[in-house]
Design an enzyme around this catalytic site. Structure first.
Site, short mmCIF file in Angstrom:
data_model
loop_
_atom_site.label_atom_id
_atom_site.label_comp_id
_atom_site.label_asym_id
_atom_site.label_seq_id
_atom_site.Cartn_x
_atom_site.Cartn_y
_atom_site.Cartn_z
N ARG A 272 -9.13 59.72 -58.56
CA ARG A 272 -8.12 59.01 -57.76
C ARG A 272 -7.09 59.98 -57.18
O ARG A 272 -6.65 60.92 -57.82
CB ARG A 272 -7.39 57.98 -58.63
CG ARG A 272 -6.17 57.39 -57.91
CD ARG A 272 -5.64 56.15 -58.55
NE ARG A 272 -5.21 56.35 -59.92
CZ ARG A 272 -4.76 55.36 -60.69
NH1 ARG A 272 -4.69 54.13 -60.22
NH2 ARG A 272 -4.39 55.60 -61.93
N ARG B 151 -4.04 57.93 -72.47
CA ARG B 151 -3.89 56.53 -72.02
C ARG B 151 -4.99 55.65 -72.59
O ARG B 151 -4.74 54.51 -72.99
CB ARG B 151 -3.89 56.48 -70.49
CG ARG B 151 -2.59 57.00 -69.88
CD ARG B 151 -2.78 57.45 -68.45
NE ARG B 151 -3.02 56.38 -67.52
CZ ARG B 151 -3.61 56.54 -66.33
NH1 ARG B 151 -4.04 57.73 -65.95
NH2 ARG B 151 -3.76 55.52 -65.52
P1 AP5 Z 1 -6.36 50.48 -60.24
O1 AP5 Z 1 -6.57 49.20 -59.55
O2 AP5 Z 1 -5.13 51.26 -59.99
O3 AP5 Z 1 -6.57 50.27 -61.82
P2 AP5 Z 1 -5.48 49.95 -62.90
O4 AP5 Z 1 -6.18 49.21 -63.99
O5 AP5 Z 1 -4.29 49.30 -62.27
O6 AP5 Z 1 -5.19 51.44 -63.35
P3 AP5 Z 1 -3.85 52.24 -63.45
O7 AP5 Z 1 -4.26 53.66 -63.69
O8 AP5 Z 1 -2.93 52.03 -62.31
O9 AP5 Z 1 -3.29 51.52 -64.70
P4 AP5 Z 1 -2.46 51.99 -65.88
O10 AP5 Z 1 -2.45 50.77 -66.69
O11 AP5 Z 1 -2.83 53.23 -66.59
O12 AP5 Z 1 -1.16 52.44 -65.11
P5 AP5 Z 1 0.20 51.70 -64.81
O13 AP5 Z 1 0.59 52.11 -63.48
O14 AP5 Z 1 0.15 50.26 -65.16
O15 AP5 Z 1 -7.66 51.37 -59.95
C1 AP5 Z 1 -7.77 52.70 -60.39
C2 AP5 Z 1 -8.64 53.45 -59.38
O16 AP5 Z 1 -9.95 52.89 -59.36
C3 AP5 Z 1 -8.13 53.37 -57.94
O17 AP5 Z 1 -8.40 54.58 -57.29
C4 AP5 Z 1 -8.93 52.22 -57.32
O18 AP5 Z 1 -9.07 52.36 -55.93
C5 AP5 Z 1 -10.25 52.35 -58.06
N1 AP5 Z 1 -10.88 51.05 -58.30
C6 AP5 Z 1 -10.30 49.92 -58.77
N2 AP5 Z 1 -11.20 48.94 -58.91
C7 AP5 Z 1 -12.39 49.46 -58.54
C8 AP5 Z 1 -13.71 48.93 -58.48
N3 AP5 Z 1 -13.97 47.68 -58.84
N4 AP5 Z 1 -14.69 49.76 -58.06
C9 AP5 Z 1 -14.44 51.07 -57.70
N5 AP5 Z 1 -13.19 51.61 -57.73
C10 AP5 Z 1 -12.19 50.82 -58.15
O19 AP5 Z 1 1.13 52.38 -65.92
C11 AP5 Z 1 1.42 53.75 -65.86
C12 AP5 Z 1 2.28 54.13 -67.04
O20 AP5 Z 1 3.52 53.41 -67.00
C13 AP5 Z 1 1.72 53.82 -68.43
O21 AP5 Z 1 0.80 54.80 -68.88
C14 AP5 Z 1 3.00 53.80 -69.26
O22 AP5 Z 1 3.48 55.09 -69.50
C15 AP5 Z 1 3.97 53.10 -68.32
N6 AP5 Z 1 3.97 51.64 -68.50
C16 AP5 Z 1 3.57 50.70 -67.59
N7 AP5 Z 1 3.69 49.46 -68.12
C17 AP5 Z 1 4.15 49.64 -69.38
C18 AP5 Z 1 4.43 48.74 -70.44
N8 AP5 Z 1 4.26 47.41 -70.29
N9 AP5 Z 1 4.90 49.24 -71.59
C19 AP5 Z 1 5.11 50.57 -71.75
N10 AP5 Z 1 4.82 51.49 -70.79
C20 AP5 Z 1 4.35 51.01 -69.62
#
Ligand code: AP5
Length: 217
Positions: free
Chosen positions: A124, A168
Site C-alpha cells: 500500500r 499490528r
Molecule cells: P483498508 O481498506 O485501508 O483496510 P483496513 O482494514 O482499513 O486497514 P488499515 O491498515 O487502514 O487498518 P488498521 O486497522 O491497521 O489502521 P487504522 O487506520 O484503523 O485496505 C488496506 C489496503 O488494501 C488498501 O491499499 C486497499 O486499497 C486494499 N484493499 C482493501 N480491500 C481490498 C480488497 N478487497 N481487495 C484488494 N485490495 C483491497 O489504525 C491505525 C492505528 O491507529 C492503529 O494501529 C492504532 O495505533 C491506532 N488506532 C486506531 N483506532 C484505535 C483504537 N480504537 N484504539 C487504539 N488505537 C487505535
C-alpha cells in the site's frame, strides 16, 4: 445507529466503509483517520499518538473515548459506520455504556487471511495530503509517487513497514479478536469473507447490513 466494522489491519474496513458512504449514505467514522488528522494538525493528541501508531500499538483507551465523544454527534437519524473501534474489550464495554442516541445495530467481521493482508499492507502507498490509497502492483498512480487525485506526494504509511505490520497483526490477535467473541453471541454479529476483490466483499457485506439496519429502524 452504529455499524461496527471489525477486522485485522488490511482486512478492508476503510475501503468498505467508503463504499457504504457512497452507496448507502451512511457516515464513516474512522478512529485511525481521526488520529492521523490529529497528527497532521500537531494537536496534543497527535503528539502523544504518533510514535505509538508508528510502532503499530494501540493508542490509550481514554484518548479514543475522547475522540468518539467528539465525533459521534447526536443525530439519531444518522447511520454511522465505525471503522477501527472498539479494538479491545475495555473499548467495547465503554461503547456499550456511552450516553448517546446511537446504539450498535450491526457488527460486521471482515475476515481476511494473513497472506492477503500482508500483501495489501506491504504494497500500500497513500497520498500524504488527501489519503487516496494506491498499491505498488495493483493500483499505481499515473505519475510515479504523485497522487492522481490532488497532486500530493504518495508515500508509505509509517505503520505499513514490515515490523509494524507484524506488531499490528499480533495486537489484533491479542486485543481485538476477544472483541469478536464479545459480540458473537449478542445477535448482531455477521462474518463476511474479505479475501475477495472489493466489489465481492461489498456485495456480501451490504447484503447482511441491509437487513440489520432495517431491523434497527
Ligand atoms: P483498508 O481498506 O485501508 O483496510 P483496513 O482494514 O482499513 O486497514 P488499515 O491498515 O487502514 O487498518 P488498521 O486497522 O491497521 O489502521 P487504522 O487506520 O484503523 O485496505 C488496506 C489496503 O488494501 C488498501 O491499499 C486497499 O486499497 C486494499 N484493499 C482493501 N480491500 C481490498 C480488497 N478487497 N481487495 C484488494 N485490495 C483491497 O489504525 C491505525 C492505528 O491507529 C492503529 O494501529 C492504532 O495505533 C491506532 N488506532 C486506531 N483506532 C484505535 C483504537 N480504537 N484504539 C487504539 N488505537 C487505535
Amino acid at each position: 445507529m452504529i455499524i461496527l466494522l471489525v477486522g485485522a489491519p488490511g482486512a478492508g474496513k476503510g475501503t468498505q466503509a467508503d463504499l457504504l458512504v457512497k452507496r448507502c449514505g451512511f457516515r464513516k467514522l474512522s478512529t485511525g483517520d481521526a488520529l492521523r488528522k490529529h497528527i497532521r494538525e500537531n494537536t496534543p493528541i497527535g503528539k502523544s499518538a504518533a510514535a505509538i501508531m508508528e510502532q503499530g500499538k494501540l493508542v490509550p483507551d481514554d484518548v479514543l473515548l475522547e475522540i468518539l465523544n467528539a465525533e459521534l454527534g447526536n443525530d439519531p437519524a444518522e447511520v454511522i459506520v465505525l471503522d477501527g473501534y472498539p479494538r479491545n474489550l475495555n473499548q467495547a464495554r465503554a461503547l456499550a455504556k456511552l450516553q448517546s442516541p446511537h446504539k450498535v445495530c450491526a457488527v460486521a467481521h471482515l475476515d481476511a487471511s494473513r497472506a492477503v493482508i500482508v500483501d495489501r499492507l506491504s504494497g500500500r502507498r497513500v497520498c500524504s495530503q488527501c489519503g487516496t490509497s494506491y498499491h505498488v502492483v495493483e493500483k499505481r498512480p499515473s505519475k510515479d509517487q504523485i497522487c492522481d487525485n490532488c497532486g500530493g506526494a504518495v508515500v508509505q504509511r509509517p505503520d505499513d513497514r514490515p515490523d509494524s505490520i507484524a506488531t499490528r497483526l499480533d495486537v489484533f490477535e491479542e486485543s481485538t479478536a476477544p472483541v469478536l467473541d464479545y459480540y458473537r453471541n449478542g445477535g448482531l454479529y455477521d462474518k463476511v469473507e474479505a479475501d475477495g476483490d472489493p466489489e465481492a466483499v461489498a456485495k456480501a457485506l451490504q447484503k447482511v447490513l441491509v437487513s440489520r439496519v432495517e431491523k434497527c429502524r
